[in-house]
Design an enzyme around this catalytic site. Structure first.
Site, short mmCIF file in Angstrom:
data_model
loop_
_atom_site.label_atom_id
_atom_site.label_comp_id
_atom_site.label_asym_id
_atom_site.label_seq_id
_atom_site.Cartn_x
_atom_site.Cartn_y
_atom_site.Cartn_z
N GLY A 1 0.80 -1.23 0.00
CA GLY A 1 0.00 0.00 0.00
C GLY A 1 0.84 1.28 0.00
O GLY A 1 1.91 1.34 -0.60
N ASP B 1 6.65 -4.40 9.54
CA ASP B 1 5.28 -4.74 9.15
C ASP B 1 4.85 -6.06 9.78
O ASP B 1 5.69 -6.82 10.27
CB ASP B 1 5.21 -4.85 7.62
CG ASP B 1 3.83 -4.58 7.05
OD1 ASP B 1 2.91 -5.34 7.35
OD2 ASP B 1 3.68 -3.58 6.31
N ASP C 1 4.85 -5.74 15.50
CA ASP C 1 3.54 -5.13 15.71
C ASP C 1 3.75 -3.76 16.35
O ASP C 1 4.39 -3.66 17.41
CB ASP C 1 2.71 -6.04 16.63
CG ASP C 1 1.28 -5.58 16.77
OD1 ASP C 1 1.02 -4.35 16.70
OD2 ASP C 1 0.41 -6.44 16.96
N VAL C 2 3.22 -2.71 15.73
CA VAL C 2 3.47 -1.35 16.23
C VAL C 2 2.81 -1.09 17.59
O VAL C 2 3.11 -0.08 18.22
CB VAL C 2 3.03 -0.26 15.22
CG1 VAL C 2 3.81 -0.36 13.93
CG2 VAL C 2 1.52 -0.30 14.97
N TYR D 1 -11.81 5.67 13.50
CA TYR D 1 -10.73 6.00 12.55
C TYR D 1 -10.52 7.52 12.53
O TYR D 1 -9.38 7.99 12.62
CB TYR D 1 -11.10 5.48 11.17
CG TYR D 1 -10.01 5.68 10.13
CD1 TYR D 1 -8.94 4.80 10.04
CD2 TYR D 1 -10.05 6.75 9.24
CE1 TYR D 1 -7.93 4.99 9.09
CE2 TYR D 1 -9.05 6.94 8.29
CZ TYR D 1 -7.99 6.05 8.22
OH TYR D 1 -7.00 6.24 7.28
N LYS E 1 -7.06 9.54 13.65
CA LYS E 1 -6.25 10.32 12.72
C LYS E 1 -6.14 11.79 13.16
O LYS E 1 -5.11 12.43 12.94
CB LYS E 1 -6.79 10.19 11.30
CG LYS E 1 -6.62 8.77 10.73
CD LYS E 1 -5.16 8.36 10.68
CE LYS E 1 -4.95 7.03 9.98
NZ LYS E 1 -3.51 6.71 9.82
N VAL F 1 -7.25 7.00 -1.40
CA VAL F 1 -6.16 6.42 -2.18
C VAL F 1 -6.50 4.95 -2.42
O VAL F 1 -6.92 4.25 -1.49
CB VAL F 1 -4.83 6.54 -1.40
CG1 VAL F 1 -3.71 5.84 -2.15
CG2 VAL F 1 -4.48 8.01 -1.16
#
Ligand code: NAP
Length: 262
Positions: free
Chosen positions: A25, A45, A71-72, A166, A170, A199
């Site tokens: 992506g 990732d 994993d973030v 979401y 953000k 996108v």
């Protein structure tokens, strides 16, 4: 180094960049552009074949690239991943946080665990990875730069899909970016964010294929007359990471084909 020589080597020559969500992506397009501009790049990732994706990126760009599974949301895993990157490529001094998930459910029906998961990956995850680079750079007295991927959804409420978690995550990323930019400016660490509009990636493709009337509405509201591609986003990220943006701090650059203007 003179500016002509620097241009020849690329605006990001000598930099070591970590890109979360770099396996596919928008993150992958960014990683590709950074490598093309001379950076060595680590993809961080959850994608199981991230190592192979990184090898391919290295082959196509001629840069040193590596993939690390992490994993973030896991601070220990992030610290270990940065140690691995430092061993393989050298200490990172650039970071792009592109890992993220979306969720479309009406707010009154959203499972609290789902809400928390969106915040955990998109906002807390972004913070944890920034924190890891920030503490390493501050300890070493080295400068660096960070670009977080926020969203136009941090500025407007998207229609027609419901996505309160979401949108909130953000908006949080944009404010986190400003906060870190101010805290870390004295350390020579610049932090900015880029806020894409719609996108076409795996994240949006499911909607485009399953609910064409929904994506037709996105298109009608996008003045430039098309949806974005990951390559519409990547050059701006490379600019913000580079010394060409040396005086740009805490900015949230909206790239949306004009969607949020009208
Ligand atoms: P994508 O194609 O779904 O890619 C997201 C990447 O993030 C995947 O490689 C995914 O790995 C990784 N990831 C997810 N959770 C993770 C975690 N906990 N730890 C590490 N990696 C994780 O999404 P995209 O469309 O490229 O989106 C990239 C960023 O741009 C996101 O932050 C998104 O919110 C933002 N954005 C996208 C759009 C859009 O229209 N596409 C618009 C505005 C902003 P796995 O697949 O293995 O889980």
């Amino acid at each position: 180094m003179g500016s002509a020589a620097q241009e020849a080597r690329g605006a990001l020559a000598g930099r070591v960049a970590v890109v979360t969500g770099g396996g596919r992506g928008i993150g992958h397009a960014i990683a590709t552009t950074l490598a093309q501009q001379g950076a060595d790049v680590a993809l961080l990732d959850l994608l199981p074949d991230v190592a192979a994706v990184a090898d391919q990126l290295g082959e196509s760009t001629g840069r040193r690239c590596t993939g690390v599974l992490a994993d973030v949301t896991d601070a220990d895993a992030i610290a270990a991943a940065f140690d691995t990157v430092a061993d393989r490529l050298g200490e990172p001094d650039a970071l792009v946080n592109a890992a993220g998930i979306a969720n479309n459910t009406p707010a009154h029906e959203t499972d609290p665990a789902v809400f928390r998961r969106v915040i955990d990956i998109n906002l807390t995850g972004t913070y944890l990875v920034c924190r890891e680079l920030g503490r390493r750079l501050v300890a070493a007295g080295r400068p660096g730069s960070i670009v977080n991927i926020s969203s136009m959804s941090g500025h407007i409420v998207n229609l027609p899909q419901p996505q309160a978690a979401y949108n909130a995550s953000k908006a949080g990323v944009a404010m986190l970016t400003k906060s870190l930019a101010i805290e870390w400016a004295p350390h020579g660490i610049r932090v900015n964010s880029v806020a894409p509009g719609y996108v076409v990636t795996d994240m949006t493709r499911q909607v485009i294929e399953a609910q064409p009337e929904r994506s037709a509405q996105w298109l009608r509201r996008t003045p430039i007359g098309r949806l974005g591609t990951p390559d519409d986003i990547a050059p701006a990220v490379a600019f913000l990471l580079s010394d060409a943006a040396a005086f740009v701090l805490g900015h949230d650059l909206v790239i949306d084909g004009g969607y949020t203007i009208v």
